[in-house]
Write an enzyme that holds these catalytic residues in place. Structure first.
Site, PDB file in Angstrom:
ATOM      1  N   THR A   1      31.825  40.455  33.461  1.00 59.40           N
ATOM      2  CA  THR A   1      32.704  40.762  34.595  1.00 59.40           C
ATOM      3  C   THR A   1      33.342  42.140  34.452  1.00 59.40           C
ATOM      4  O   THR A   1      33.413  42.910  35.412  1.00 59.40           O
ATOM      5  CB  THR A   1      33.812  39.681  34.686  1.00 59.40           C
ATOM      6  OG1 THR A   1      33.185  38.395  34.698  1.00 59.40           O
ATOM      7  CG2 THR A   1      34.664  39.868  35.916  1.00 59.40           C
TER       8      THR A   1
ATOM      9  N   TYR B   1      36.421  32.905  47.935  1.00 58.57           N
ATOM     10  CA  TYR B   1      36.984  32.982  46.579  1.00 58.57           C
ATOM     11  C   TYR B   1      38.113  31.969  46.372  1.00 58.57           C
ATOM     12  O   TYR B   1      38.985  32.199  45.527  1.00 58.57           O
ATOM     13  CB  TYR B   1      37.506  34.393  46.311  1.00 58.57           C
ATOM     14  CG  TYR B   1      36.441  35.393  45.871  1.00 58.57           C
ATOM     15  CD1 TYR B   1      35.749  35.230  44.671  1.00 58.57           C
ATOM     16  CD2 TYR B   1      36.151  36.524  46.630  1.00 58.57           C
ATOM     17  CE1 TYR B   1      34.795  36.148  44.259  1.00 58.57           C
ATOM     18  CE2 TYR B   1      35.185  37.455  46.218  1.00 58.57           C
ATOM     19  CZ  TYR B   1      34.512  37.254  45.024  1.00 58.57           C
ATOM     20  OH  TYR B   1      33.569  38.163  44.595  1.00 58.57           O
TER      21      TYR B   1
ATOM     22  N   LYS C   1      28.445  44.339  46.248  1.00 62.09           N
ATOM     23  CA  LYS C   1      29.819  44.514  46.722  1.00 62.09           C
ATOM     24  C   LYS C   1      30.025  45.867  47.416  1.00 62.09           C
ATOM     25  O   LYS C   1      29.206  46.792  47.255  1.00 62.09           O
ATOM     26  CB  LYS C   1      30.778  44.370  45.540  1.00 62.09           C
ATOM     27  CG  LYS C   1      30.824  42.950  44.942  1.00 62.09           C
ATOM     28  CD  LYS C   1      31.909  42.863  43.868  1.00 62.09           C
ATOM     29  CE  LYS C   1      32.033  41.466  43.289  1.00 62.09           C
ATOM     30  NZ  LYS C   1      33.147  41.364  42.325  1.00 62.09           N
TER      31      LYS C   1
ATOM     32  N   PHE D   1      45.106  38.363  40.692  1.00 63.83           N
ATOM     33  CA  PHE D   1      44.289  39.399  41.319  1.00 63.83           C
ATOM     34  C   PHE D   1      43.669  38.958  42.648  1.00 63.83           C
ATOM     35  O   PHE D   1      42.883  39.697  43.240  1.00 63.83           O
ATOM     36  CB  PHE D   1      43.197  39.880  40.349  1.00 63.83           C
ATOM     37  CG  PHE D   1      42.275  38.776  39.852  1.00 63.83           C
ATOM     38  CD1 PHE D   1      41.186  38.353  40.593  1.00 63.83           C
ATOM     39  CD2 PHE D   1      42.512  38.173  38.623  1.00 63.83           C
ATOM     40  CE1 PHE D   1      40.340  37.352  40.133  1.00 63.83           C
ATOM     41  CE2 PHE D   1      41.665  37.164  38.155  1.00 63.83           C
ATOM     42  CZ  PHE D   1      40.582  36.756  38.909  1.00 63.83           C
TER      43      PHE D   1
ATOM     44  N   ARG E   1      23.133  35.953  36.353  1.00 58.63           N
ATOM     45  CA  ARG E   1      24.363  36.242  35.600  1.00 58.63           C
ATOM     46  C   ARG E   1      24.053  37.213  34.450  1.00 58.63           C
ATOM     47  O   ARG E   1      24.827  38.131  34.181  1.00 58.63           O
ATOM     48  CB  ARG E   1      24.988  34.957  35.026  1.00 58.63           C
ATOM     49  CG  ARG E   1      25.473  33.930  36.043  1.00 58.63           C
ATOM     50  CD  ARG E   1      26.718  34.306  36.769  1.00 58.63           C
ATOM     51  NE  ARG E   1      27.828  34.683  35.929  1.00 58.63           N
ATOM     52  CZ  ARG E   1      29.034  35.023  36.408  1.00 58.63           C
ATOM     53  NH1 ARG E   1      29.264  35.013  37.722  1.00 58.63           N
ATOM     54  NH2 ARG E   1      29.994  35.371  35.607  1.00 58.63           N
TER      55      ARG E   1
ATOM     56  N   HIS F   1      28.216  40.285  42.694  1.00 58.73           N
ATOM     57  CA  HIS F   1      28.719  38.927  42.499  1.00 58.73           C
ATOM     58  C   HIS F   1      27.538  38.012  42.242  1.00 58.73           C
ATOM     59  O   HIS F   1      26.452  38.232  42.787  1.00 58.73           O
ATOM     60  CB  HIS F   1      29.458  38.441  43.755  1.00 58.73           C
ATOM     61  CG  HIS F   1      29.677  36.952  43.757  1.00 58.73           C
ATOM     62  ND1 HIS F   1      30.755  36.356  43.128  1.00 58.73           N
ATOM     63  CD2 HIS F   1      28.915  35.930  44.255  1.00 58.73           C
ATOM     64  CE1 HIS F   1      30.651  35.047  43.258  1.00 58.73           C
ATOM     65  NE2 HIS F   1      29.553  34.758  43.938  1.00 58.73           N
TER      66      HIS F   1
ATOM     67  N   GLU G   1      28.027  28.531  47.994  1.00 59.35           N
ATOM     68  CA  GLU G   1      28.028  29.938  48.424  1.00 59.35           C
ATOM     69  C   GLU G   1      26.840  30.259  49.331  1.00 59.35           C
ATOM     70  O   GLU G   1      26.986  30.992  50.306  1.00 59.35           O
ATOM     71  CB  GLU G   1      28.045  30.842  47.181  1.00 59.35           C
ATOM     72  CG  GLU G   1      29.375  30.728  46.440  1.00 59.35           C
ATOM     73  CD  GLU G   1      29.438  31.512  45.132  1.00 59.35           C
ATOM     74  OE1 GLU G   1      30.502  31.491  44.507  1.00 59.35           O
ATOM     75  OE2 GLU G   1      28.438  32.142  44.740  1.00 59.35           O
TER      76      GLU G   1
ATOM     77  N   ARG H   1      26.074  45.820  35.864  1.00 58.44           N
ATOM     78  CA  ARG H   1      27.477  46.247  35.759  1.00 58.44           C
ATOM     79  C   ARG H   1      27.655  47.372  34.734  1.00 58.44           C
ATOM     80  O   ARG H   1      28.479  48.268  34.945  1.00 58.44           O
ATOM     81  CB  ARG H   1      28.370  45.035  35.452  1.00 58.44           C
ATOM     82  CG  ARG H   1      28.615  44.191  36.711  1.00 58.44           C
ATOM     83  CD  ARG H   1      29.220  42.859  36.404  1.00 58.44           C
ATOM     84  NE  ARG H   1      29.747  42.183  37.597  1.00 58.44           N
ATOM     85  CZ  ARG H   1      30.123  40.913  37.618  1.00 58.44           C
ATOM     86  NH1 ARG H   1      30.044  40.177  36.527  1.00 58.44           N
ATOM     87  NH2 ARG H   1      30.588  40.379  38.728  1.00 58.44           N
TER      88      ARG H   1
ATOM     89  N   ASN I   1      33.130  46.065  40.483  1.00 62.79           N
ATOM     90  CA  ASN I   1      32.067  45.752  39.513  1.00 62.79           C
ATOM     91  C   ASN I   1      30.733  45.452  40.179  1.00 62.79           C
ATOM     92  O   ASN I   1      29.860  44.826  39.593  1.00 62.79           O
ATOM     93  CB  ASN I   1      32.512  44.663  38.530  1.00 62.79           C
ATOM     94  CG  ASN I   1      32.808  43.340  39.195  1.00 62.79           C
ATOM     95  OD1 ASN I   1      32.740  43.224  40.413  1.00 62.79           O
ATOM     96  ND2 ASN I   1      33.122  42.328  38.393  1.00 62.79           N
TER      97      ASN I   1
HETATM   98  P1  GDP Z   1      32.486  37.069  37.994  1.00 61.52           P
HETATM   99  O1  GDP Z   1      31.972  35.672  38.212  1.00 61.52           O
HETATM  100  O2  GDP Z   1      31.858  37.747  36.800  1.00 61.52           O
HETATM  101  O3  GDP Z   1      32.390  37.929  39.232  1.00 61.52           O
HETATM  102  O4  GDP Z   1      34.028  36.953  37.619  1.00 61.52           O
HETATM  103  P2  GDP Z   1      35.216  35.961  38.113  1.00 61.52           P
HETATM  104  O5  GDP Z   1      34.658  34.846  38.948  1.00 61.52           O
HETATM  105  O6  GDP Z   1      36.029  35.611  36.914  1.00 61.52           O
HETATM  106  O7  GDP Z   1      36.124  36.906  39.024  1.00 61.52           O
HETATM  107  C1  GDP Z   1      35.723  37.231  40.345  1.00 61.52           C
HETATM  108  C2  GDP Z   1      35.932  38.708  40.560  1.00 61.52           C
HETATM  109  O8  GDP Z   1      37.325  38.976  40.517  1.00 61.52           O
HETATM  110  C3  GDP Z   1      35.330  39.617  39.497  1.00 61.52           C
HETATM  111  O9  GDP Z   1      33.984  39.946  39.747  1.00 61.52           O
HETATM  112  C4  GDP Z   1      36.210  40.834  39.554  1.00 61.52           C
HETATM  113  O10 GDP Z   1      35.760  41.753  40.559  1.00 61.52           O
HETATM  114  C5  GDP Z   1      37.548  40.268  39.978  1.00 61.52           C
HETATM  115  N1  GDP Z   1      38.462  40.142  38.830  1.00 61.52           N
HETATM  116  C6  GDP Z   1      38.379  39.305  37.777  1.00 61.52           C
HETATM  117  N2  GDP Z   1      39.410  39.461  36.934  1.00 61.52           N
HETATM  118  C7  GDP Z   1      40.187  40.454  37.479  1.00 61.52           C
HETATM  119  C8  GDP Z   1      41.412  41.072  37.098  1.00 61.52           C
HETATM  120  O11 GDP Z   1      42.008  40.748  36.063  1.00 61.52           O
HETATM  121  N3  GDP Z   1      41.897  42.040  37.936  1.00 61.52           N
HETATM  122  C9  GDP Z   1      41.248  42.409  39.088  1.00 61.52           C
HETATM  123  N4  GDP Z   1      41.783  43.368  39.871  1.00 61.52           N
HETATM  124  N5  GDP Z   1      40.090  41.837  39.482  1.00 61.52           N
HETATM  125  C10 GDP Z   1      39.567  40.871  38.695  1.00 61.52           C
END
Ligand code: GDP
Length: 138
Positions: free
Chosen positions: A91, A49, A9, A57, A85, A115, A126, A102, A112
């Protein structure tokens, strides 16, 4: 051999962490089957996304993905989706296990650093969203 999709990222690219993250990837015996450095646009990030479009968010997430270049990767290995993963970590970096990317590099939930696809169907979407077949050398 399973393939998964990864992004380094903007927060990590900005902090010159591409090499360190690729080193971790290669040390876990992933093969890099495809790689490119691009600047995402808001529409491209929003479509990527789309599963999160109702989440509070969504706007912050898609905007943050366009703040600078990203590295797009197709990673290959037995069980690549789960293994990537695991190597990424939780996350929220505050909850990530020691040794994960992370835990080591992420600065916040939004920044973070990486992805990764979470299932075979999302990996297929993707990978094909960003790479053509001729760009993937398995
Ligand atoms: P991942 O698969 O571990 O990347 O997580 P998710 O698919 O649940 O979320 C996608 C991305 O959205 C995450 O990697 C975070 O960067 C972001 N994200 C998730 N939850 C939050 C939140 O509560 N607030 C904010 N600002 N970003 C979030």
């Amino acid at each position: 051999m399973e393939q998964t999709f990864a992004i380094i990222k903007p927060d990590a690219v900005e902090r010159n962490l591409i090499g360190k993250i690729l080193e971790k990837i290669e040390s876990k015996e992933f093969r890099v089957a495809a790689m490119k450095r691009v600047l995402l646009t808001i529409p491209v990030a929003e479509c990527f996304y789309h599963v999160h479009k109702e989440r509070p968010f969504f706007k912050d997430l898609t905007a943050s993905m366009c703040t600078g270049p990203v590295i797009l990767l197709v990673l290959q290995k037995e069980g690549a989706i789960k293994a990537w993963r695991e190597l990424m970590g939780a996350t929220n970096p505050a909850e990530a296990d020691a040794g994960t990317i992370r835990k080591e590099f992420a600065v916040s939930l939004e920044k973070n650093s990486v992805h990764g696809s979470d299932a075979p169907e999302t990996a297929a979407f993707e990978i094909s969203y960003f790479f053509s077949q001729t760009e993937i050398l398995s």
